[in-house]
Design an enzyme around this catalytic site. Structure first.
Site, PDB file in Angstrom:
ATOM      1  CG  ASP A  88     -27.302 -15.049  43.699  1.00 39.81           C
ATOM      2  OD1 ASP A  88     -26.458 -15.732  44.313  1.00 39.81           O
ATOM      3  OD2 ASP A  88     -27.118 -14.660  42.526  1.00 39.81           O
ATOM      4  CG  ASP A 102     -27.678 -23.181  41.519  1.00 41.25           C
ATOM      5  OD1 ASP A 102     -26.755 -22.911  42.308  1.00 41.25           O
ATOM      6  OD2 ASP A 102     -27.754 -22.708  40.375  1.00 41.25           O
ATOM      7  CD  GLU A 106     -22.861 -18.440  41.109  1.00 38.94           C
ATOM      8  OE1 GLU A 106     -22.109 -19.166  40.439  1.00 38.94           O
ATOM      9  OE2 GLU A 106     -24.111 -18.463  40.976  1.00 38.94           O
ATOM     10  CD  GLU A 107     -27.460 -18.617  39.904  1.00 34.78           C
ATOM     11  OE1 GLU A 107     -27.024 -18.625  38.725  1.00 34.78           O
ATOM     12  OE2 GLU A 107     -27.658 -19.646  40.551  1.00 34.78           O
TER      13      GLU A 107
END
Length: 390
Positions: free
Chosen positions: A85, A114, A146-147
């Protein structure tokens, strides 16, 4: 460098890393939004072409974790960890953030740093190792979410893979430095209920905003106290009041208030214990009495980790980056990442090591990554696997 190592590095080309990075960037996987499936499909196809066996596990609708494994012997393997993500692009882009472009030896696009560049470097490294006789598997674990809330890594560690891996490399952007310690993170939501009254007679009500101010003062004092004892790599834990709202109008005593807090964690701290101490302090100070009610809930927590700088994973990583043409200092990271779950729940030593600049590129308009760093990362990952599993 041995002849075997040179032969592996010769199989890694800038063209292959650039092509896969751009292919991943060109498929949006914005979070929030739950759109990782397209990127995972591209990554899965590339991993299969590299000689990996590929599994996906649906964490939520259209949100699959990916586990790609390059087979090896029966010994412990080497894990690489990443996420599919990306954060929303936001304003300020000079071109479409999801149409990658190469400018001045950099790939520009949301996720280039990222961390789709890191994912591409791992897969290209795995392809270069495909014909090697390794003592254990090389595995990429790519998680969703993850974000935001870490749904993907929580699902992965819940399946239990302890004891299978000698180490884990989180391929987040570190400018190719070897990060051996990482803070964790947590979100705390506080809801305060009082009683409305006319502002001309405030004693008739119970002001939730006043109670919120007292709680904020507790948090501010604790934050300041922590800054007096700094860890050389990570500094200290921190509190940040990110959101606050409350009241129903200027002429009324506020019957409600809400506070949203980010609490960064040191590796030995437990988020639930911190929330419990805050609840206890609120009670001791009598804030939740006389018509005021306070609810404190932990809505997200992510553990930190620390690995000894003398660990073989750390030393091999630094040497591998150097041999691949880069430089790698040993340091700490005040950000958080999924590696804390792997370290805490699976007992696997972790480092963070990847191409790109988290401070000056990640989550920013015209996010970019140097092609040279992508190539060094791919070569370093391949060397690290050879040296640990060869």
């Amino acid at each position: 460098m041995s002849a075997r190592e040179r032969a592996v590095l010769d199989r890694i080309t800038a063209e292959s890393v650039v092509a896969l990075t751009r292919a991943l960037v060109d498929v949006p996987s914005v979070n929030p939004g739950g759109t990782e499936a397209g990127t995972v499909a591209v990554l899965a196809a590339a991993a299969a072409d590299a000689g990996c066996t590929v599994e996906t596990h649906e964490v939520a609708t259209d949100r699959p974790n990916l586990v790609a494994t390059l087979p090896g012997g029966n010994g412990p393997g080497l894990m690489f960890l990443g996420h599919s993500d990306v954060v929303p692009p936001g304003p300020g882009w000079t071109a479409d953030p999801f149409v990658s472009r190469v400018v001045d030896d950099r790939i520009i696009g949301r996720g280039a740093t990222d961390m789709k560049g890191g994912l591409a470097a791992i897969i290209v490294a795995a392809g270069a190792l495909a014909d090697e006789n390794l003592s254990g598997p090389v595995q990429l674990v790519c998680t969703v979410d993850e974000e935001e809330h870490g749904l993907g890594v929580r699902d992965f560690v819940g399946r239990g893979r302890a004891g299978e891996f000698a180490g884990c490399v989180v391929a987040e952007p570190t400018d190719l430095d070897t990060v051996i310690a990482c803070r964790g993170a947590s979100y705390i939501e506080i809801e305060i209920r009082g009683r409305a009254a006319h502002s001309g007679r405030p004693a008739d009500g119970r002001n939730a905003i006043n109670a919120a101010a007292r709680i904020i003062e507790i948090i501010r004092a604790d934050h300041d106290a922590m800054q007096s004892d700094l860890d050389p790599l990570l500094g200290a834990g921190t509190w940040n009041i990110g959101t606050i709202s409350g009241g129903q109008g200027i002429s009324a005593v506020a019957p409600n208030a809400s506070i949203g807090i980010d609490r960064r964690l040191m590796p030995d701290e437990d988020a639930e214990e911190i929330a419990a101490r805050l609840r206890a302090r609120v009670a001791v100070d009598g804030i939740d009495t006389d018509g005021i009610e306070v609810d404190i809930s932990m809505t997200m927590s992510m553990p930190g980790f620390r690995t000894d700088r003398r660990h073989g994973l750390v030393l091999s990583a630094v040497d591998s980056v150097t041999a691949a043409g880069g430089t790698s200092a040993i340091g700490g990271w005040t950000a958080a990442c999924d590696g804390g779950f792997v370290h805490r729940d699976l007992g696997i030593p972790c480092i963070v090591l990847g191409p790109g600049d988290i401070n000056n590129q990640a989550h920013q308009p015209d996010e970019s990554v140097l092609i040279e760093d992508l190539v060094i990362a791919a070569r370093a990952y391949a060397l690290l696997a050879l040296r640990m599993l060869g």
